[in-house]
Scaffold this motif. Structure first.
Motif, PDB file in Angstrom:
ATOM      1  N   LYS A 121      32.758  33.857  35.025  1.00  0.00           N
ATOM      2  CA  LYS A 121      31.881  34.629  33.703  1.00  0.00           C
ATOM      3  C   LYS A 121      32.788  36.021  33.438  1.00  0.00           C
ATOM      4  O   LYS A 121      33.026  36.537  32.461  1.00  0.00           O
ATOM      5  CB  LYS A 121      30.452  35.033  34.061  1.00  0.00           C
ATOM      6  CG  LYS A 121      29.584  33.941  34.186  1.00  0.00           C
ATOM      7  CD  LYS A 121      28.110  34.266  34.507  1.00  0.00           C
ATOM      8  CE  LYS A 121      27.354  33.307  34.657  1.00  0.00           C
ATOM      9  NZ  LYS A 121      26.008  33.621  35.100  1.00  0.00           N
ATOM     10  N   LEU A 122      33.172  36.680  34.593  1.00  0.00           N
ATOM     11  CA  LEU A 122      33.983  37.911  34.542  1.00  0.00           C
ATOM     12  C   LEU A 122      35.360  37.486  33.919  1.00  0.00           C
ATOM     13  O   LEU A 122      35.808  38.488  32.879  1.00  0.00           O
ATOM     14  CB  LEU A 122      34.201  38.448  35.797  1.00  0.00           C
ATOM     15  CG  LEU A 122      32.999  39.129  36.425  1.00  0.00           C
ATOM     16  CD1 LEU A 122      33.372  39.772  37.935  1.00  0.00           C
ATOM     17  CD2 LEU A 122      32.591  40.403  35.689  1.00  0.00           C
ATOM     18  N   VAL A 123      36.262  36.681  34.003  1.00  0.00           N
ATOM     19  CA  VAL A 123      37.161  36.268  33.357  1.00  0.00           C
ATOM     20  C   VAL A 123      37.218  36.108  31.852  1.00  0.00           C
ATOM     21  O   VAL A 123      37.864  36.569  31.124  1.00  0.00           O
ATOM     22  CB  VAL A 123      37.957  34.945  34.051  1.00  0.00           C
ATOM     23  CG1 VAL A 123      39.067  34.599  33.181  1.00  0.00           C
ATOM     24  CG2 VAL A 123      38.215  35.305  35.540  1.00  0.00           C
ATOM     25  N   ARG A 124      35.839  35.400  31.586  1.00  0.00           N
ATOM     26  CA  ARG A 124      35.797  34.858  30.144  1.00  0.00           C
ATOM     27  C   ARG A 124      35.256  36.303  29.488  1.00  0.00           C
ATOM     28  O   ARG A 124      35.882  36.462  28.122  1.00  0.00           O
ATOM     29  CB  ARG A 124      34.601  33.905  30.107  1.00  0.00           C
ATOM     30  CG  ARG A 124      34.768  32.827  30.286  1.00  0.00           C
ATOM     31  CD  ARG A 124      33.834  31.690  29.853  1.00  0.00           C
ATOM     32  NE  ARG A 124      32.585  31.568  30.368  1.00  0.00           N
ATOM     33  CZ  ARG A 124      32.159  31.153  31.513  1.00  0.00           C
ATOM     34  NH1 ARG A 124      33.157  30.437  32.244  1.00  0.00           N
ATOM     35  NH2 ARG A 124      30.903  31.467  32.120  1.00  0.00           N
ATOM     36  N   GLN A 175      48.364  29.439  27.896  1.00  0.00           N
ATOM     37  CA  GLN A 175      47.220  28.527  27.977  1.00  0.00           C
ATOM     38  C   GLN A 175      45.835  29.068  28.485  1.00  0.00           C
ATOM     39  O   GLN A 175      44.872  28.510  28.691  1.00  0.00           O
ATOM     40  CB  GLN A 175      47.617  27.434  28.901  1.00  0.00           C
ATOM     41  CG  GLN A 175      48.627  26.332  28.380  1.00  0.00           C
ATOM     42  CD  GLN A 175      49.926  27.085  28.320  1.00  0.00           C
ATOM     43  OE1 GLN A 175      50.145  27.641  29.556  1.00  0.00           O
ATOM     44  NE2 GLN A 175      50.808  26.883  27.257  1.00  0.00           N
ATOM     45  N   GLY A 176      45.816  30.205  28.549  1.00  0.00           N
ATOM     46  CA  GLY A 176      44.521  31.199  29.017  1.00  0.00           C
ATOM     47  C   GLY A 176      44.766  31.847  30.268  1.00  0.00           C
ATOM     48  O   GLY A 176      46.009  31.701  30.897  1.00  0.00           O
ATOM     49  N   THR A 177      43.772  32.331  30.681  1.00  0.00           N
ATOM     50  CA  THR A 177      43.831  33.158  32.178  1.00  0.00           C
ATOM     51  C   THR A 177      43.523  32.365  33.174  1.00  0.00           C
ATOM     52  O   THR A 177      42.569  31.714  33.220  1.00  0.00           O
ATOM     53  CB  THR A 177      42.597  34.490  31.982  1.00  0.00           C
ATOM     54  OG1 THR A 177      42.936  35.284  30.747  1.00  0.00           O
ATOM     55  CG2 THR A 177      43.029  35.265  33.216  1.00  0.00           C
ATOM     56  N   ARG A 178      44.251  32.454  34.212  1.00  0.00           N
ATOM     57  CA  ARG A 178      44.322  31.781  35.653  1.00  0.00           C
ATOM     58  C   ARG A 178      44.013  32.987  36.428  1.00  0.00           C
ATOM     59  O   ARG A 178      44.236  33.975  36.507  1.00  0.00           O
ATOM     60  CB  ARG A 178      45.420  31.143  35.962  1.00  0.00           C
ATOM     61  CG  ARG A 178      45.743  30.153  35.041  1.00  0.00           C
ATOM     62  CD  ARG A 178      47.340  29.212  35.361  1.00  0.00           C
ATOM     63  NE  ARG A 178      47.633  28.374  34.242  1.00  0.00           N
ATOM     64  CZ  ARG A 178      48.989  28.207  34.209  1.00  0.00           C
ATOM     65  NH1 ARG A 178      49.874  28.846  34.894  1.00  0.00           N
ATOM     66  NH2 ARG A 178      49.216  27.492  33.113  1.00  0.00           N
ATOM     67  N   TRP A 179      43.115  32.497  37.499  1.00  0.00           N
ATOM     68  CA  TRP A 179      42.894  33.278  38.712  1.00  0.00           C
ATOM     69  C   TRP A 179      42.801  32.718  39.983  1.00  0.00           C
ATOM     70  O   TRP A 179      42.851  31.374  40.031  1.00  0.00           O
ATOM     71  CB  TRP A 179      41.433  34.146  38.503  1.00  0.00           C
ATOM     72  CG  TRP A 179      40.260  33.042  38.633  1.00  0.00           C
ATOM     73  CD1 TRP A 179      39.589  32.145  37.593  1.00  0.00           C
ATOM     74  CD2 TRP A 179      39.642  32.581  39.770  1.00  0.00           C
ATOM     75  NE1 TRP A 179      38.819  31.719  37.980  1.00  0.00           N
ATOM     76  CE2 TRP A 179      38.519  31.551  39.536  1.00  0.00           C
ATOM     77  CE3 TRP A 179      39.654  33.028  41.095  1.00  0.00           C
ATOM     78  CZ2 TRP A 179      37.727  31.135  40.403  1.00  0.00           C
ATOM     79  CZ3 TRP A 179      38.936  32.419  42.049  1.00  0.00           C
ATOM     80  CH2 TRP A 179      37.949  31.400  41.678  1.00  0.00           C
ATOM     81  N   LYS A 180      42.870  33.443  40.936  1.00  0.00           N
ATOM     82  CA  LYS A 180      43.213  32.740  42.310  1.00  0.00           C
ATOM     83  C   LYS A 180      42.928  33.851  43.504  1.00  0.00           C
ATOM     84  O   LYS A 180      43.217  35.261  43.078  1.00  0.00           O
ATOM     85  CB  LYS A 180      44.556  32.239  42.766  1.00  0.00           C
ATOM     86  CG  LYS A 180      45.749  33.330  42.631  1.00  0.00           C
ATOM     87  CD  LYS A 180      46.877  32.357  43.031  1.00  0.00           C
ATOM     88  CE  LYS A 180      48.325  33.296  42.875  1.00  0.00           C
ATOM     89  NZ  LYS A 180      49.551  32.619  43.066  1.00  0.00           N
ATOM     90  N   TYR A 239      48.904  23.211  36.948  1.00  0.00           N
ATOM     91  CA  TYR A 239      47.823  23.693  35.997  1.00  0.00           C
ATOM     92  C   TYR A 239      48.184  22.969  34.587  1.00  0.00           C
ATOM     93  O   TYR A 239      46.984  22.580  34.211  1.00  0.00           O
ATOM     94  CB  TYR A 239      47.858  25.208  35.521  1.00  0.00           C
ATOM     95  CG  TYR A 239      47.223  25.956  36.676  1.00  0.00           C
ATOM     96  CD1 TYR A 239      45.828  25.879  36.969  1.00  0.00           C
ATOM     97  CD2 TYR A 239      47.743  27.032  37.191  1.00  0.00           C
ATOM     98  CE1 TYR A 239      44.980  26.554  38.084  1.00  0.00           C
ATOM     99  CE2 TYR A 239      47.390  27.805  38.316  1.00  0.00           C
ATOM    100  CZ  TYR A 239      45.816  27.704  38.545  1.00  0.00           C
ATOM    101  OH  TYR A 239      45.308  28.253  39.504  1.00  0.00           O
ATOM    102  N   ARG A 240      49.482  23.006  34.269  1.00  0.00           N
ATOM    103  CA  ARG A 240      49.566  22.286  33.104  1.00  0.00           C
ATOM    104  C   ARG A 240      49.771  20.563  33.032  1.00  0.00           C
ATOM    105  O   ARG A 240      49.468  20.153  31.968  1.00  0.00           O
ATOM    106  CB  ARG A 240      51.397  22.927  32.474  1.00  0.00           C
ATOM    107  CG  ARG A 240      51.272  24.016  32.096  1.00  0.00           C
ATOM    108  CD  ARG A 240      50.490  24.415  31.082  1.00  0.00           C
ATOM    109  NE  ARG A 240      50.395  23.714  29.819  1.00  0.00           N
ATOM    110  CZ  ARG A 240      51.315  23.521  28.934  1.00  0.00           C
ATOM    111  NH1 ARG A 240      52.239  24.399  28.841  1.00  0.00           N
ATOM    112  NH2 ARG A 240      50.966  22.928  27.923  1.00  0.00           N
ATOM    113  N   LEU A 287      44.762  37.853  38.567  1.00  0.00           N
ATOM    114  CA  LEU A 287      44.812  37.206  37.311  1.00  0.00           C
ATOM    115  C   LEU A 287      46.094  36.894  36.678  1.00  0.00           C
ATOM    116  O   LEU A 287      47.051  37.890  37.015  1.00  0.00           O
ATOM    117  CB  LEU A 287      43.834  37.868  36.247  1.00  0.00           C
ATOM    118  CG  LEU A 287      42.548  38.334  36.695  1.00  0.00           C
ATOM    119  CD1 LEU A 287      41.854  39.189  35.448  1.00  0.00           C
ATOM    120  CD2 LEU A 287      41.584  37.218  36.875  1.00  0.00           C
ATOM    121  N   GLU A 288      46.312  35.807  36.081  1.00  0.00           N
ATOM    122  CA  GLU A 288      47.427  35.441  35.610  1.00  0.00           C
ATOM    123  C   GLU A 288      47.269  35.046  34.076  1.00  0.00           C
ATOM    124  O   GLU A 288      46.522  34.295  34.017  1.00  0.00           O
ATOM    125  CB  GLU A 288      48.369  34.427  36.144  1.00  0.00           C
ATOM    126  CG  GLU A 288      49.720  34.390  35.634  1.00  0.00           C
ATOM    127  CD  GLU A 288      50.465  33.096  36.101  1.00  0.00           C
ATOM    128  OE1 GLU A 288      51.356  32.788  35.841  1.00  0.00           O
ATOM    129  OE2 GLU A 288      49.890  32.545  37.061  1.00  0.00           O
TER     130      GLU A 288
END
Length: 471
Positions: free
Chosen positions: A429-432, A465-470, A333-334, A460-461
């Motif tokens: 959209k839900l993550v935002r 640097q923001g929220t990541r999802w998988k 991601y980074r 979610l993590e």
């Protein structure tokens, strides 16, 4: 300098190959009358990990593992399934390949089958008879175990102890045929309804032990570097292999003998086996558990130690593997906002230190537990570096490559983060919306969205640097 525990001498020895940087290795394979259980898989994974480590250290590995496709159990299975012996063997060889491929076990250089070696087996037995190490009785051929001076050395038992044990195992008919209770069958006279081959002693089929001696020496030579298999094969199988092979060739059969520990089950740590009926087949387990998790569970225990199979231990392996995978993804991601300069000297030095520490651990009789401990330290380093405000692209890539290399020894393939597509817009959209709720300190709404996503299989993590999802 690789040191391994040699069962023949009961001590760790420096590994010295017959040919520099080449390893000739023979591993006893399955008797193909059923699906393999995880006890069988333990041996395949343990020695695949050993093989991978030798390759990691720059060796060319000739890895031979046989299929026993002529056996009493296969004949019985054929009668039960209304199949020929060949059809039974073909069915379960196909299943074996499917299982080992799922577990990311490298295919052997060669997988010889007994039926392909019948001429060689008969020729081998002929030599033993000519040398007076074997004798014929009514169509059966037996090996004179007591004539071989080192009989019992591998299993650490005296001839008298072995004779006492043999006397309790053999039938009265066998007892009458044999010169000595210790003697074992090289060739078995055909019985009604059995598959058979013509031989100078009449129709019959080979004994179990002779098969591996013939296949190993024919493919790898009279002396091989390493012979390996499960701990339960030390006696009588491997003991008998040594006796008949060295009697025939006059050469040392294998310089090093390696044996893996059992898979145990239950509070009493009972050995898993088909005969005890306490086994779990890989075929069934793969329907419930990620094959990478099974592989990780097996490969990260030192091969000589027993492994207790339980749902708790499988779950722990799943958690630990997920942490390693997450670190790999964090570095990936980074890369998107990393500085495009050369890798820092500090990171390069740390990577070299982890690499050397891993080699020190694994050079000591393939100590997988200490090896994976080094990987956990590397994972910690990756997570710390990935969370920094400024990161260097080359450093991230170097950390990822090292993690991939070390995990590759354990047979684990790390996955790049899945790319999100148009169908994921609703999730985004839900993550935002959750991020906005957290910014407003509306934690009830934030938790509600997290639970909603969790029900869809989304984790979610939260990172700097923001929220990541998988998924």
């Amino acid at each position: 300098m690789i040191r391994l525990y040699n069962t023949l001498t009961n001590k760790k020895e420096i590994f010295k190959p017959l040919t520099p940087k080449v390893l000739n290795m023979y591993v006893c394979g399955p008797t193909v009358y059923n699906y393999i259980h995880i006890g069988n898989a333990r041996s395949a994974i343990a020695f695949d990990t050993v093989r991978r480590y030798f390759e990691f250290r720059g060796f060319k590995v000739n890895y031979v593992s046989n299929f026993t496709d002529v056996d009493d159990k296969i004949i019985r299975a054929g009668h039960e399934l209304n199949l020929t012996t060949k059809e039974v063997a073909d069915k379960f060889i196909k299943a074996f390949y499917e299982d080992i491929d799922a577990l990311n076990i490298e295919r052997a250089t060669q997988n010889p089958r007994v039926v392909e070696m019948m001429g060689d087996i008969i020729a081998f037995v002929k030599v033993l008879i000519e040398k007076d190490y074997a004798y014929v009785v009514d169509g059966d051929v037996y090996y004179r175990a007591r004539k071989f001076k080192d009989y019992g050395q591998l299993s650490g038992q005296s001839v008298d102890e072995l004779e006492q044990g043999a006397s309790t195992r053999i039938s009265s008919t066998e007892f009458q045929k044999k010169e000595d209770p210790l003697d074992f069958a090289l060739w078995k006279k055909v019985k009604p309804g059995e598959i058979s081959w013509d031989s100078p002693w009449g129709k019959g089929r080979p004994g179990w032990h002779i098969e591996c001696s013939v296949m190993a020496t024919k493919i790898l030579g009279d002396t091989i570097d390493i012979h390996a298999g499960g701990q339960d094969l030390e006696f009588p199988h491997h003991e008998n292999e040594i006796a008949q092979s060295e009697a025939k060739t006059g050469q040392k059969f294998a310089n090093y003998w390696m044996h893996n520990g059992f898979v145990t089950v239950g509070e009493q740590d009972e050995k898993m086996s088909k005969s005890l009926g306490n086994f779990v087949t890989v075929h069934e387990l793969l329907k419930k558990v990620d094959p990478q998790v099974i592989r990780f569970f097996m490969a990260t225990t030192q091969y000589r130690r027993p492994i207790r199979y339980s749902q708790v231990n499988i779950a722990e392996a799943q958690t630990n593997l997920a942490k390693i995978q997450t670190a790999f993804e964090n570095a990936s991601y980074r890369l998107a906002d990393a500085v495009n300069t050369e890798s820092t000297a500090t990171i390069n030095e740390k990577i070299a230190n982890y690499h050397e520490a891993f080699i020190r651990a694994m050079d000591d009789d393939f100590n997988a537990q200490n090896g994976i401990a080094v990987v956990y330290e590397l994972v910690k380093e990756i997570n710390i570096y990935s969370s920094q405000t400024k990161v260097v692209k080359a450093s991230l890539k170097a950390l990822k490559v090292e993690l991939e290399k070390l995990m590759g020894v354990f047979g684990i393939k790390l996955q790049e983060p899945a790319m999100h597509d148009d169908e994921d817009d609703e999730i985004e959209k839900l993550v935002r919306a959750r991020d906005e709720a957290r910014a407003k300190r509306d934690f009830a709404r934030s938790d509600e969205i997290r639970d909603q996503l969790k029900q869809q299989g989304i984790t979610l993590e939260d990172t700097p640097q923001g929220t990541r999802w998988k998924r």
